[in-house]
Structure formats: structure tokens, C-alpha cells
Design a protein around this motif. Structure first.
Motif, short mmCIF file in Angstrom:
data_model
loop_
_atom_site.label_atom_id
_atom_site.label_comp_id
_atom_site.label_asym_id
_atom_site.label_seq_id
_atom_site.Cartn_x
_atom_site.Cartn_y
_atom_site.Cartn_z
N ALA A 128 0.83 -1.21 0.00
CA ALA A 128 0.00 0.00 0.00
C ALA A 128 0.87 1.26 0.00
O ALA A 128 0.59 2.23 -0.73
CB ALA A 128 -0.93 -0.01 1.21
N ARG A 129 1.92 1.28 0.79
CA ARG A 129 2.82 2.45 0.82
C ARG A 129 3.54 2.63 -0.51
O ARG A 129 3.69 3.75 -0.98
CB ARG A 129 3.83 2.31 1.95
CG ARG A 129 3.23 2.57 3.30
CD ARG A 129 4.27 2.59 4.37
NE ARG A 129 3.64 2.80 5.67
CZ ARG A 129 4.32 3.00 6.77
NH1 ARG A 129 5.63 3.02 6.74
NH2 ARG A 129 3.68 3.18 7.90
N LEU A 130 4.00 1.54 -1.09
CA LEU A 130 4.65 1.64 -2.39
C LEU A 130 3.68 2.15 -3.46
O LEU A 130 4.03 2.98 -4.30
CB LEU A 130 5.24 0.29 -2.82
CG LEU A 130 6.55 -0.11 -2.15
CD1 LEU A 130 6.96 -1.52 -2.59
CD2 LEU A 130 7.65 0.88 -2.50
N GLY A 131 2.44 1.67 -3.41
CA GLY A 131 1.42 2.12 -4.36
C GLY A 131 1.11 3.59 -4.20
O GLY A 131 1.00 4.34 -5.18
N ALA A 132 0.97 4.05 -2.95
CA ALA A 132 0.70 5.47 -2.69
C ALA A 132 1.87 6.34 -3.15
O ALA A 132 1.67 7.41 -3.74
CB ALA A 132 0.42 5.69 -1.21
N THR A 133 3.08 5.88 -2.91
CA THR A 133 4.26 6.62 -3.35
C THR A 133 4.32 6.68 -4.87
O THR A 133 4.59 7.74 -5.46
CB THR A 133 5.54 5.97 -2.79
OG1 THR A 133 5.47 5.96 -1.36
CG2 THR A 133 6.79 6.72 -3.24
N ALA A 134 4.06 5.56 -5.53
CA ALA A 134 4.07 5.53 -6.99
C ALA A 134 3.00 6.44 -7.57
O ALA A 134 3.23 7.18 -8.54
CB ALA A 134 3.89 4.09 -7.50
N LEU A 135 1.81 6.44 -6.96
CA LEU A 135 0.72 7.31 -7.42
C LEU A 135 1.11 8.78 -7.26
O LEU A 135 0.91 9.59 -8.16
CB LEU A 135 -0.57 7.00 -6.65
CG LEU A 135 -1.76 7.90 -6.98
CD1 LEU A 135 -2.16 7.74 -8.45
CD2 LEU A 135 -2.93 7.58 -6.06
N GLY A 136 1.68 9.14 -6.11
CA GLY A 136 2.11 10.52 -5.87
C GLY A 136 3.16 10.95 -6.88
O GLY A 136 3.10 12.06 -7.43
N LEU A 137 4.14 10.10 -7.14
CA LEU A 137 5.18 10.43 -8.12
C LEU A 137 4.60 10.55 -9.53
O LEU A 137 4.99 11.44 -10.30
CB LEU A 137 6.29 9.39 -8.08
CG LEU A 137 7.17 9.41 -6.83
CD1 LEU A 137 8.13 8.22 -6.83
CD2 LEU A 137 7.93 10.72 -6.73
#
Length: 146
Positions: A11-20
Motif C-alpha cells: 500500500a505504501r509503495l502504491g501510494a508513493t508511486a501514485l504521488g510520483l
């Protein structure tokens, strides 16, 4: 300290990827309204050193012919709100009636406004310094129907 679960890690990796991805998309094709995911160009660009500097104001004329400054104290409407929607006012000058109505609410005993206009004062600049000269341009005008 607890260990992050694999679901939490994903979930954290997905949120980071979405933000980037949003930051990248905004940088490539965004406008100031997309901030913080778009570029905030207000501070990243500048005008040429000899370009005139604009100062926008709103003024009205009452039925006696007196010119009235229609700033935030007089209407409750911030100058930034007017400037931010100046294109909309230009497309539909009748929207300036709302400024006249806001003035009338705050000044019930004042003479009625028969005209509201957005005026840009262009200050002369030479080699990055003010010249002391200026010209006024009426960008938008609304007149009450008589």
C-alpha cells in the motif's frame, strides 16, 4: 516497533508511486490550478526587465459621478479573487454586478453604483527600475441598465 506487513508495504509503495506519477504528469502538462501536483509558475518565471508591471484594481462610479474604490474593505471581495477570475469577468461583464451588490450590502446609505470596472495600471519599467510613468487600461466594464 512493529514490522510492516506485506500488505502495508504494498500500500505504501502504491501510494508513493501514485504521488510520483501525479507529480510527473503535473510537471509535464499541468497548470497552476493543479498545485501541488502541477507547476507553480508564479515564482518560477519572470517578465523581461523592461516589461511594464501591472497593478489591478476594481473601481465603481456611483450615480453622482463619484469614483469609488472597490477593494476588499468596501466589498468583502479580495483582489486576488477578481484577478483570478478576470477572464470570466471579461467573457461575462455582467458578473461585475455582484461586486456592486456586495458594495451595496456593506454601504446601505451610499449612492447606488451605476458602473463597475476592472482597471489595470501599467507602471513603466526601464532596466528593472520604475520610471515613474503609468497608463491605465480598463480591462472589463459593467454598466447598470438605466
Amino acid at each position: 516497533m512493529e514490522t510492516l506487513t506485506s500488505h502495508g508495504h504494498t500500500a505504501r509503495l502504491g501510494a508513493t508511486a501514485l504521488g510520483l506519477a501525479l507529480l510527473l504528469a503535473g510537471t509535464v502538462g499541468g497548470v497552476d490550478d493543479h498545485f501541488p501536483f502541477g507547476p507553480f509558475r508564479m515564482y518560477s518565471t519572470s517578465e523581461p526587465a523592461d516589461a511594464p508591471a501591472p497593478d489591478t484594481r476594481v473601481e465603481g462610479m456611483d450615480r453622482t459621478g463619484a469614483v469609488v474604490a472597490l477593494g476588499q474593505d468596501a466589498t468583502g471581495i479580495r483582489r486576488a479573487e477578481i484577478e483570478g477570475q478576470q477572464d470570466r469577468y471579461a467573457a461575462h461583464p455582467g458578473r461585475l454586478r455582484q461586486v456592486a451588490e456586495a458594495y451595496a450590502e456593506r454601504h446601505p446609505g451610499a449612492p447606488e453604483l451605476v458602473e463597475v470596472r476592472i482597471v489595470i495600471r501599467w507602471y513603466g519599467i526601464r532596466q528593472g527600475r520604475p520610471t515613474g510613468t503609468w497608463t491605465d487600461e480598463t480591462a472589463v466594464r459593467w454598466q447598470a441598465s438605466r
